[in-house]
Design a protein around this motif. Structure first.
Motif, PDB file in Angstrom:
ATOM      1  N   PRO A 302      75.909   3.187  32.567  1.00  0.00           N
ATOM      2  CA  PRO A 302      74.714   2.738  31.663  1.00  0.00           C
ATOM      3  C   PRO A 302      75.182   3.215  30.328  1.00  0.00           C
ATOM      4  O   PRO A 302      75.294   4.352  30.274  1.00  0.00           O
ATOM      5  N   SER A 303      74.489   2.384  29.249  1.00  0.00           N
ATOM      6  CA  SER A 303      74.712   3.131  28.126  1.00  0.00           C
ATOM      7  C   SER A 303      73.537   2.390  27.142  1.00  0.00           C
ATOM      8  O   SER A 303      73.304   0.960  27.723  1.00  0.00           O
ATOM      9  N   LYS A 304      73.497   2.561  25.921  1.00  0.00           N
ATOM     10  CA  LYS A 304      72.548   1.865  25.185  1.00  0.00           C
ATOM     11  C   LYS A 304      73.187   0.788  24.446  1.00  0.00           C
ATOM     12  O   LYS A 304      73.990   1.291  23.550  1.00  0.00           O
ATOM     13  N   PRO A 305      72.807  -0.491  24.743  1.00  0.00           N
ATOM     14  CA  PRO A 305      73.512  -1.483  23.721  1.00  0.00           C
ATOM     15  C   PRO A 305      73.089  -1.469  22.319  1.00  0.00           C
ATOM     16  O   PRO A 305      71.888  -1.088  22.075  1.00  0.00           O
ATOM     17  N   ILE A 306      73.892  -1.766  21.454  1.00  0.00           N
ATOM     18  CA  ILE A 306      73.600  -1.888  20.160  1.00  0.00           C
ATOM     19  C   ILE A 306      72.955  -3.293  20.064  1.00  0.00           C
ATOM     20  O   ILE A 306      73.324  -4.217  20.447  1.00  0.00           O
ATOM     21  N   HIS A 307      71.566  -3.080  19.622  1.00  0.00           N
ATOM     22  CA  HIS A 307      70.859  -4.155  19.334  1.00  0.00           C
ATOM     23  C   HIS A 307      71.055  -5.023  18.048  1.00  0.00           C
ATOM     24  O   HIS A 307      70.770  -4.314  17.187  1.00  0.00           O
ATOM     25  N   ILE A 308      71.610  -6.228  18.307  1.00  0.00           N
ATOM     26  CA  ILE A 308      71.609  -7.165  16.966  1.00  0.00           C
ATOM     27  C   ILE A 308      70.307  -8.219  17.144  1.00  0.00           C
ATOM     28  O   ILE A 308      70.171  -8.863  18.025  1.00  0.00           O
ATOM     29  N   PRO A 309      69.696  -8.061  15.966  1.00  0.00           N
ATOM     30  CA  PRO A 309      68.550  -9.000  15.790  1.00  0.00           C
ATOM     31  C   PRO A 309      69.202 -10.487  15.993  1.00  0.00           C
ATOM     32  O   PRO A 309      70.081 -10.996  15.497  1.00  0.00           O
ATOM     33  N   TYR A 310      68.255 -11.234  16.648  1.00  0.00           N
ATOM     34  CA  TYR A 310      68.617 -12.583  16.700  1.00  0.00           C
ATOM     35  C   TYR A 310      68.756 -13.290  15.365  1.00  0.00           C
ATOM     36  O   TYR A 310      69.739 -14.059  15.322  1.00  0.00           O
ATOM     37  N   ARG A 311      68.128 -12.860  14.612  1.00  0.00           N
ATOM     38  CA  ARG A 311      68.323 -13.403  13.282  1.00  0.00           C
ATOM     39  C   ARG A 311      69.641 -13.204  12.528  1.00  0.00           C
ATOM     40  O   ARG A 311      70.326 -14.301  12.028  1.00  0.00           O
ATOM     41  N   ILE A 312      70.456 -12.155  12.820  1.00  0.00           N
ATOM     42  CA  ILE A 312      71.451 -11.872  12.410  1.00  0.00           C
ATOM     43  C   ILE A 312      72.469 -12.734  13.257  1.00  0.00           C
ATOM     44  O   ILE A 312      73.676 -13.054  12.803  1.00  0.00           O
ATOM     45  N   LEU A 313      72.284 -12.871  14.478  1.00  0.00           N
ATOM     46  CA  LEU A 313      73.333 -13.679  15.553  1.00  0.00           C
ATOM     47  C   LEU A 313      73.295 -14.945  15.113  1.00  0.00           C
ATOM     48  O   LEU A 313      74.462 -15.588  14.782  1.00  0.00           O
ATOM     49  N   GLY A 602      82.385   0.367  25.463  1.00  0.00           N
ATOM     50  CA  GLY A 602      82.731  -0.825  24.472  1.00  0.00           C
ATOM     51  C   GLY A 602      81.970  -0.825  23.411  1.00  0.00           C
ATOM     52  O   GLY A 602      81.054  -0.031  23.070  1.00  0.00           O
ATOM     53  N   LEU A 603      82.421  -1.766  22.555  1.00  0.00           N
ATOM     54  CA  LEU A 603      82.019  -1.652  21.011  1.00  0.00           C
ATOM     55  C   LEU A 603      80.581  -1.949  20.986  1.00  0.00           C
ATOM     56  O   LEU A 603      80.019  -1.084  20.170  1.00  0.00           O
ATOM     57  N   LEU A 604      79.785  -2.785  21.912  1.00  0.00           N
ATOM     58  CA  LEU A 604      78.491  -3.080  21.546  1.00  0.00           C
ATOM     59  C   LEU A 604      77.580  -2.406  22.686  1.00  0.00           C
ATOM     60  O   LEU A 604      76.305  -2.639  22.480  1.00  0.00           O
ATOM     61  N   GLY A 605      78.281  -1.663  23.564  1.00  0.00           N
ATOM     62  CA  GLY A 605      77.578  -1.046  24.674  1.00  0.00           C
ATOM     63  C   GLY A 605      77.235  -2.189  26.013  1.00  0.00           C
ATOM     64  O   GLY A 605      77.290  -3.253  25.739  1.00  0.00           O
ATOM     65  N   THR A 606      76.999  -1.258  27.051  1.00  0.00           N
ATOM     66  CA  THR A 606      76.709  -2.193  28.308  1.00  0.00           C
ATOM     67  C   THR A 606      75.298  -2.799  28.209  1.00  0.00           C
ATOM     68  O   THR A 606      74.507  -1.854  27.982  1.00  0.00           O
ATOM     69  N   VAL A 607      75.175  -3.919  28.654  1.00  0.00           N
ATOM     70  CA  VAL A 607      73.655  -4.304  28.656  1.00  0.00           C
ATOM     71  C   VAL A 607      73.169  -4.414  30.146  1.00  0.00           C
ATOM     72  O   VAL A 607      73.910  -4.690  30.924  1.00  0.00           O
TER      73      VAL A 607
END
Lengths: 607, 387
Positions: A302-313, A602-607
């Protein structure tokens, strides 16, 4: 009847060769809980070490053996120290990927040093042959058998009667407990890697002499057969690995006898799946043995995923959509189109492997099913292209789920191996089912991509089509992960016992996730077939499966944005390194290793 | 006089004329200025890397000659080799790269059919010639009018192999071992048909995977079919492995192998086990044709080894492209049209190469029957070995 004797003898001889590989793999798995994908590369290094010794210095056989073993052992130490030790404490998935990276690097170094040409590896004094049955066996066959048995005997005595051997077994049983009892686990790991790699190098040398043939590309096949043999015997079980190897050799030989040469590997992999489903601990595991891999929650950290806001996506998606207007370079667009297609495969695998925890090593099979389905539907039945691609997704989902369903009771590495085998089986069925798939000739003249009768014949329109497909499926998967269903799937991954006690039917949810995931993979394969206009059984090969897994691990398990990022990087980097010509795969392997070293989750972390 | 095919002799004369005619229009002295580029898409890394390496040797040898004699109207010819690992995913990216690069006037390659044919739609759309010089897949040139190939068509080669095996060597019950790839499978089908027409019986066919190393059980199966001769549709590395294992199994059968085994590596890897293997080749060491003599001498001088089939394909292709450009110009369209017009280009493989405008392929490859004798390929002068 005499032919059956010959087939049996041949099976044992080839099994003998597999055994040399499987023993090393079993040792490493026993202690480090790791399928060492670099084992085949060590085998190649051993073969070339022997080649240099014999051809440059004319060393006698015993000295050549000693040199190969020493080189192998040394290499094992280096791999352990620099490749794997830094990853200790991370989830098991990181070292697994690291061994893949190491094998890229080693194979490439060998190819650059010795050229890709095959070489003869002469063995001067081992040419005597003895008449047995209607064939002969050679002194080298006997030597290989003797070395296999002797190394197994020595290992057995070492593990049983020496203090260091006890420590190895203790570490294998329970690493933490062993450490608490004062065992120097690092030293044990080192020892095991040195021994196993020495054996691996020795097998490379002997097999090279046996065939009078070595080349740098022989590592993957060696790893594959070794892994199959040791899993059949029971992972981590050294005597079992030898028995499993002999059994594998016999099954292959009898398979050829009964059905012909092109069915050889089919039998090997069917045996593997059958053993895994019926006796997951291997044929030769003792009943008392604890299942080596409960490992709930430890395979994927388990890891803390990097949160990317919807707007950026959304903004990123828009940038991607506008790119062809700003930068109409077809090469860049093609590379990104490839990345979007891999992204679809990545989405699929990140759901199956990341969210539900079923690490699949045979993912290319789903793309192959999708590719063939869409190609055949459009050619044979005249189904319009858009519809054929959609059907390809559904067919891949149905067939894929059906094939994997019996393996859902397996966990961790076992499931990975089962999927690896299923992937190979699908590819071999495609090769042999000629009335449907046209066998090795493949399917040519697949109509180009079109929707609603409008042909997509520009680089831009193809780019937009694949991007749109990716965005839609990615958005759906985002929704899925945020829903109740997504939480259930993660619960299955994180603690299946707890999940079951809450009344979750594990197999149903696994099947559901697998079907959803396979759909995206089937779509990816379907689109690919129309872009290429020609596919055969080699188009979607096992390298593609490994790449898909690499994409997922690199991006972060279960992470939708991560899968796409991973795909852009892994498709893009080899293109960026093009200026390095022959060195580009080497550089790619090194970059991969560094990424794993510094971002094992992983680059963006496990979800 | 070695037992040459008549066509070969005719070819030799034609090649002689061709050679003496060639430098007439060209300038002497090395070429100068901005080079004209061909794009090459092929494997430099990965499992097929050895073939890419052989291509390079053939190309470089041809370029030494072409550029030493004034290049293309004074400008040097050069190539840009992009590694595709013979993987369709990479060959399509390479195709786009070449298509977008205005310096590239034509493309050569790729190696495997999946990699080559996946890229065909891109080359066809962009109207850049894709010249697949090792692409024997019968559908390769059907990808469009910009797909051309001077690869020896199996429809040409395999009936000759069948005639060699059946009519000349007298085999009546043949077992066929073939690579289970598109090339091996196509070749096998044509060979089987031709051998049956020549009056032989096919008692077994076994397809094996390219990375297979162990053939012991396959050999038992073949032995049990009681053939009186063996046909190998293999590359040199597999053929050497099979020959050694035949010897170890004590199976002694007269063996004919496809011309793809013609390589010094067969002799090196196979040792005394390949002694007596029959094969056909497009040329042979003592070949009297000047084009071949020149190719072999210069190859040995540059690389200190004997050339093999892949070296020859690459060499021939570069010579051919140079001729097309000298005659018809150096833009993409001109090369496409030039391929239609070019006639009787001196060739190691064909003697003289002319394209059939309908198939966009060259037919009529040279063929001479060889046997491995005392560790060398020599022209076979004997008669039947099976009675």
């Amino acid at each position: 009847m005499s032919s059956w004797f010959d087939y049996t003898l041949n099976g044992i001889i080839i099994g003998n060769i597999y055994a040399l590989l499987a023993v090393g793999l079993a040792l490493i798995f026993g202690v480090a809980r790791l399928i060492n994908f670099a084992h085949g590369s060590v085998y190649v290094v051993g073969a070339y070490a022997g080649f240099v010794a014999v051809t440059q210095f004319g060393t006698p056989l015993p000295l050549t053996i000693l040199i190969a073993v020493a080189v192998g052992a040394l290499l094992g130490l280096v791999i352990e120290r620099f490749g794997l030790r830094p990853l200790q404490g991370y989830a098991h998935i990181a070292p697994l990927l690291a061994t893949i990276g190491i094998s890229f690097v080693l194979d490439q170094i060998m190819q650059l040093t010795f050229s890709p040409d095959p070489r003869a590896l002469p063995s001067e004094l081992l040419q005597q042959r003895f008449q047995v049955g209607s064939g002969t066996i050679g002194a080298l066959d006997l030597l290989i058998a003797a070395i296999g048995l002797a190394s197994a005997g020595l290992l057995y005595a070492f593990l049983r009667y020496t203090k260091l051997g006890w420590a190895v077994r203790a570490t294998a049983q329970d690493r933490d407990a062993a450490q608490q009892m004062g065992v120097n686990v690092d030293a044990i790991n080192r020892t095991v890697f040195a021994i196993a790699s020495g054996l691996g190098a020795l097998s490379g040398l002997l097999v090279g002499m046996y065939y009078n043939y070595i080349d740098p590309a022989m590592s993957f096949q060696a790893t594959l057969k070794g892994v199959v043999a040791q899993v059949v015997g029971g992972v981590g079980n050294v005597p079992g690995a030898i028995a499993g190897s002999l059994l594998l050799g016999l099954v292959e030989s009898y398979g050829i006898a009964l059905f012909g040469t092109s069915y050889r590997n089919l039998f090997a992999f069917v045996l593997l799946v059958a053993v895994l489903v019926l006796k997951p601990n291997g044929l030769f595991a003792s009943r008392r043995q604890t299942p080596p891999e409960p490992m709930t929650g430890t395979f994927i950290a388990p890891s803390k995923p990097i949160h990317i806001p919807y707007r950026i996506l959304v903004a990123l998606a828009l940038v991607a959509a506008l790119l062809p207007a700003v930068l109409p370079d077809p090469y860049v667009l093609q590379t990104l189109t490839n990345a979007w297609l891999y992204g679809l495969a990545g989405l699929s695998l990140t759901l199956i492997a990341g969210t539900v925890g079923l690490i699949s090593l045979g993912h290319a099979a789903l793309l192959a099913i999708g590719g063939y389905a869409s190609a055949l539907l459009s050619i044979n039945l005249g189904v319009p292209i858009g519809l054929s691609i959609l059907s390809a997704g559904l067919i891949a989902a149905a067939i894929g789920t059906l094939l994997v369903f019996p393996s859902f009771r397996l966990r961790g590495h076992y499931l990975s191996i089962a999927t690896l085998a299923i992937g190979e089986i699908v590819s071999l069925v495609i090769l042999n089912w000629e009335s449907l798939t046209r066998g090795p000739i493949g399917i040519s003249g697949i109509p180009p991509l079109s929707i609603f009768g409008i042909e997509l014949d520009t680089d831009r329109s193809i780019y937009w089509f694949t991007l749109a497909t990716l965005v839609v499926l990615a958005a759906l998967q985002f929704r899925l992960l945020g829903s109740h269903l997504g939480r259930v799937l993660r619960a299955v991954r994180d603690d299946d016992i707890a999940a079951r006690s809450y009344g979750i039917g594990l197999n149903r949810y696994k099947a559901l996730a697998f079907a959803v995931g396979s759909f995206a993979a089937g779509i990816s394969g379907g689109i690919t077939s129309h872009l290429y206009s020609y596919i055969n059984h080699e188009t979607f090969n096992s390298q593609l499966s490994i790449l898909a897994l690499t994409i997922v691990i690199l991006g972060g398990m279960g992470n939708v944005a991560g899968a796409i990022l991973g795909s852009v990087l892994l498709v893009g980097l080899p293109e960026v390194f093009r200026i390095a010509a022959e060195y580009r795969v080497l550089i790619y392997g090194l970059v991969l290793l560094l990424l794993i070293r510094f971002r094992p989750q992983g680059l963006l972390g496990t979800v | 006089m070695p037992a040459l095919h008549r066509r070969l002799l005719l070819g030799a004369t034609a090649a002689l004329i061709g050679l003496s005619a060639m430098p007439a229009g060209a300038q002497t002295g090395p070429a100068k200025g901005e080079p004209i580029y061909l794009g090459v898409s092929g494997p430099l890394t990965g499992p097929n890397a050895q073939y890419g390496a052989q291509w390079k040797q053939g190309f470089d040898l041809a370029l030494d000659e072409i550029n030493g004699a004034g290049g293309i109207k004074g400008r040097p010819l050069a190539y840009i080799f992009e590694d595709s690992q013979s993987d369709p995913r990479q060959s399509v990216a390479v195709a786009q790269k070449f298509v977008a690069d205005k310096r590239i006037v034509a493309e050569l390659g790729d190696f495997s059919s999946p990699a080559s044919m996946a890229a065909s739609p891109i080359y066809q759309r962009a109207k850049l010639v894709q010249f697949g010089f090792t692409n024997s897949h019968p559908d390769f040139t059907k990808g469009g009018d910009y797909m051309w190939s001077n690869s020896v068509s199996q429809a040409d080669e395999q009936p000759l192999s069948a005639a060699f095996a059946v009519k000349r060597l007298g085999m009546k019950r043949i077992a066929v071992l073939h690579l289970n790839t598109d090339w091996g499978r196509t070749s096998k089908d044509i060979f089987v048909k031709a051998a049956k027409e020549d009056g032989a019986e096919i008692v077994a066919t076994e397809g094996y995977m390219p990375d297979e190393k162990d053939f012991r059980s396959t050999i038992v199966r073949i032995r049990d079919a009681k053939p009186d001769g063996l046909m190998l549709i293999s590359y040199y590395s597999d053929a050497a492995l099979i020959a050694r294992q035949l010897q170890q199994a004590g199976v002694k059968l007269p063996t004919v192998a496809a011309s793809s085994v013609y390589s010094p590596k067969l002799l090196e890897l196979g040792g005394d086990a390949v002694e007596g293997i029959f094969t056909a080749s497009r040329y042979f060491p003592e070949d009297p044709r000047p084009q071949v003599r020149d190719f072999i001498t210069r190859f040995k001088k540059k690389y200190a080894k004997e050339p093999d089939a892949f070296n020859a394909y690459a060499y021939d292709t570069m010579v051919l492209m140079a001729q097309v450009m000298r005659e018809s110009g150096t833009d993409r369209k001109a090369i496409h049209d030039g391929l239609l017009k070019v006639k009787d280009v001196p060739s190691v493989i064909f003697g003289k190469a002319t394209f059939d405008p309908n198939t966009r392929r060259v037919s009529g490859a040279m063929s001479v029957d060889l046997v491995v004798k005392n560790g060398r390929f020599t022209v076979y002068e004997g008669g039947p070995v099976v009675h």
